[in-house]
Design a protein around this motif. Structure first.
Motif, PDB file in Angstrom:
ATOM      1  N   GLU A 173       0.994  -1.363  -0.262  1.00 25.39           N
ATOM      2  CA  GLU A 173       0.109   0.122  -0.217  1.00 25.39           C
ATOM      3  C   GLU A 173       0.828   0.966  -0.127  1.00 25.39           C
ATOM      4  N   ILE A 174       0.543   1.830  -1.066  1.00 22.50           N
ATOM      5  CA  ILE A 174       1.063   3.294  -0.952  1.00 22.50           C
ATOM      6  C   ILE A 174       0.108   4.894  -0.838  1.00 22.50           C
ATOM      7  N   GLU A 175       0.151   5.727  -0.523  1.00 22.22           N
ATOM      8  CA  GLU A 175      -0.582   6.496  -0.725  1.00 22.22           C
ATOM      9  C   GLU A 175      -0.190   7.420  -1.316  1.00 22.22           C
ATOM     10  N   VAL A 176      -1.434   7.744  -2.556  1.00 20.79           N
ATOM     11  CA  VAL A 176      -0.794   8.501  -3.895  1.00 20.79           C
ATOM     12  C   VAL A 176      -1.877   9.889  -3.611  1.00 20.79           C
ATOM     13  N   ASN A 177      -1.109  10.611  -3.926  1.00 21.34           N
ATOM     14  CA  ASN A 177      -2.456  12.206  -3.472  1.00 21.34           C
ATOM     15  C   ASN A 177      -3.183  11.601  -1.888  1.00 21.34           C
ATOM     16  N   GLY A 178      -2.568  11.788  -1.791  1.00 21.23           N
ATOM     17  CA  GLY A 178      -3.751  10.849  -0.428  1.00 21.23           C
ATOM     18  C   GLY A 178      -5.034   9.878  -0.001  1.00 21.23           C
ATOM     19  N   GLU A 179      -4.836   9.178  -0.924  1.00 21.41           N
ATOM     20  CA  GLU A 179      -5.612   8.054  -1.439  1.00 21.41           C
ATOM     21  C   GLU A 179      -4.528   6.742  -1.248  1.00 21.41           C
ATOM     22  N   VAL A 180      -5.118   5.509  -0.656  1.00 23.30           N
ATOM     23  CA  VAL A 180      -4.605   4.829  -0.573  1.00 23.30           C
ATOM     24  C   VAL A 180      -4.688   3.479  -1.599  1.00 23.30           C
ATOM     25  N   VAL A 181      -3.356   3.062  -2.187  1.00 21.87           N
ATOM     26  CA  VAL A 181      -3.625   2.057  -3.441  1.00 21.87           C
ATOM     27  C   VAL A 181      -2.451   0.656  -3.286  1.00 21.87           C
ATOM     28  N   ARG A 182      -3.019   0.105  -3.379  1.00 18.28           N
ATOM     29  CA  ARG A 182      -2.830  -0.979  -3.311  1.00 18.28           C
ATOM     30  C   ARG A 182      -0.981  -1.500  -4.451  1.00 18.28           C
ATOM     31  N   ALA A 183      -0.588  -0.816  -4.875  1.00 18.30           N
ATOM     32  CA  ALA A 183       0.668  -0.809  -6.000  1.00 18.30           C
ATOM     33  C   ALA A 183       0.736  -2.523  -6.602  1.00 18.30           C
ATOM     34  N   CYS A 184       0.517  -3.419  -5.984  1.00 15.39           N
ATOM     35  CA  CYS A 184       0.369  -4.731  -6.967  1.00 15.39           C
ATOM     36  C   CYS A 184      -0.364  -4.763  -7.949  1.00 15.39           C
ATOM     37  N   ILE A 185      -1.806  -4.561  -7.768  1.00 21.11           N
ATOM     38  CA  ILE A 185      -2.659  -4.366  -8.710  1.00 21.11           C
ATOM     39  C   ILE A 185      -3.447  -2.470  -9.212  1.00 21.11           C
ATOM     40  N   ALA A 186      -2.259  -1.903  -9.072  1.00 22.33           N
ATOM     41  CA  ALA A 186      -3.732  -0.544  -8.996  1.00 22.33           C
ATOM     42  C   ALA A 186      -1.843  -0.176 -10.500  1.00 22.33           C
ATOM     43  N   ASP A 217      -4.147   8.838 -15.007  1.00 25.03           N
ATOM     44  CA  ASP A 217      -3.351  10.191 -16.095  1.00 25.03           C
ATOM     45  C   ASP A 217      -4.186  11.405 -15.827  1.00 25.03           C
ATOM     46  N   LYS A 218      -2.822  11.773 -15.042  1.00 24.92           N
ATOM     47  CA  LYS A 218      -3.244  12.814 -13.592  1.00 24.92           C
ATOM     48  C   LYS A 218      -1.472  13.829 -14.324  1.00 24.92           C
ATOM     49  N   LYS A 219      -1.497  14.814 -14.030  1.00 23.32           N
ATOM     50  CA  LYS A 219      -0.374  15.499 -14.854  1.00 23.32           C
ATOM     51  C   LYS A 219       0.301  15.394 -13.443  1.00 23.32           C
ATOM     52  N   GLU A 220       0.931  15.203 -12.177  1.00 23.03           N
ATOM     53  CA  GLU A 220       1.178  14.849 -11.515  1.00 23.03           C
ATOM     54  C   GLU A 220       1.162  14.197 -10.087  1.00 23.03           C
ATOM     55  N   LEU A 221       1.484  14.085  -8.985  1.00 24.59           N
ATOM     56  CA  LEU A 221       1.625  12.637  -8.841  1.00 24.59           C
ATOM     57  C   LEU A 221       2.282  12.421  -7.274  1.00 24.59           C
ATOM     58  N   ASN A 222       1.795  12.694  -5.698  1.00 18.38           N
ATOM     59  CA  ASN A 222       3.117  12.848  -4.952  1.00 18.38           C
ATOM     60  C   ASN A 222       2.731  11.456  -3.995  1.00 18.38           C
ATOM     61  N   VAL A 223       3.433  10.463  -4.590  1.00 16.57           N
ATOM     62  CA  VAL A 223       3.581   9.231  -3.302  1.00 16.57           C
ATOM     63  C   VAL A 223       4.358   9.422  -1.839  1.00 16.57           C
ATOM     64  N   GLU A 224       3.438   8.870  -0.953  1.00 13.40           N
ATOM     65  CA  GLU A 224       4.020   8.687  -0.070  1.00 13.40           C
ATOM     66  C   GLU A 224       3.810   6.908   1.205  1.00 13.40           C
ATOM     67  N   PHE A 225       4.633   7.093   1.046  1.00 13.01           N
ATOM     68  CA  PHE A 225       4.858   5.078   1.660  1.00 13.01           C
ATOM     69  C   PHE A 225       3.863   5.108   3.345  1.00 13.01           C
ATOM     70  N   PHE A 226       2.559   4.399   2.625  1.00 16.23           N
ATOM     71  CA  PHE A 226       1.124   4.190   4.496  1.00 16.23           C
ATOM     72  C   PHE A 226       1.183   3.587   4.695  1.00 16.23           C
ATOM     73  N   SER A 227       1.497   3.927   6.066  1.00 19.79           N
ATOM     74  CA  SER A 227       1.493   3.333   7.429  1.00 19.79           C
ATOM     75  C   SER A 227       0.414   2.970   8.427  1.00 19.79           C
ATOM     76  N   ASP A 228       0.547   2.029   7.972  1.00 15.19           N
ATOM     77  CA  ASP A 228      -0.910   1.398   8.655  1.00 15.19           C
ATOM     78  C   ASP A 228      -0.449   1.337  10.683  1.00 15.19           C
ATOM     79  N   PRO A 229      -1.724   1.475  11.386  1.00 13.98           N
ATOM     80  CA  PRO A 229      -0.789   1.861  13.009  1.00 13.98           C
ATOM     81  C   PRO A 229      -0.949   0.507  13.611  1.00 13.98           C
TER      82      PRO A 229
END
Length: 77
Positions: free
Chosen positions: A46-59, A63-75
């Motif tokens: 799981e990563i966060e793409v522009n604040g939305e959690v995405v599962r990278a293995c299936i996503a 088509d956006k101009k720019e994306l900000n990725v953060e590593f998702f931290s699950d408590p």
């Protein structure tokens, strides 16, 4: 064809085409995203793409101009 700029957590940026698998986009940018099942069920990738959690293995990269990725931290992990 459009190009998407991806801003990664390590302050690096890369460009790729929309529709590319997130794991491939990360690999091409020399970024390691942890994986587990590679089927979307375990959540290890799981990563966060522009604040939305995405599962990278299936996503794919949207088509956006720019994306900000953060590593998702699950408590709960």
């Amino acid at each position: 064809m459009n190009t998407v700029k991806i801003n990664w957590p390590n302050k690096k940026s890369s460009n790729c085409s929309p529709g590319v698998d997130w794991l491939k986009a990360a690999y091409d940018a020399d970024i390691e995203i942890p994986t587990g099942c590679l089927g979307g069920s375990c959540g290890a990738c799981e990563i966060e793409v522009n604040g939305e959690v995405v599962r990278a293995c299936i996503a794919t990269v949207p088509d956006k101009k720019e994306l900000n990725v953060e590593f998702f931290s699950d408590p709960y992990w």
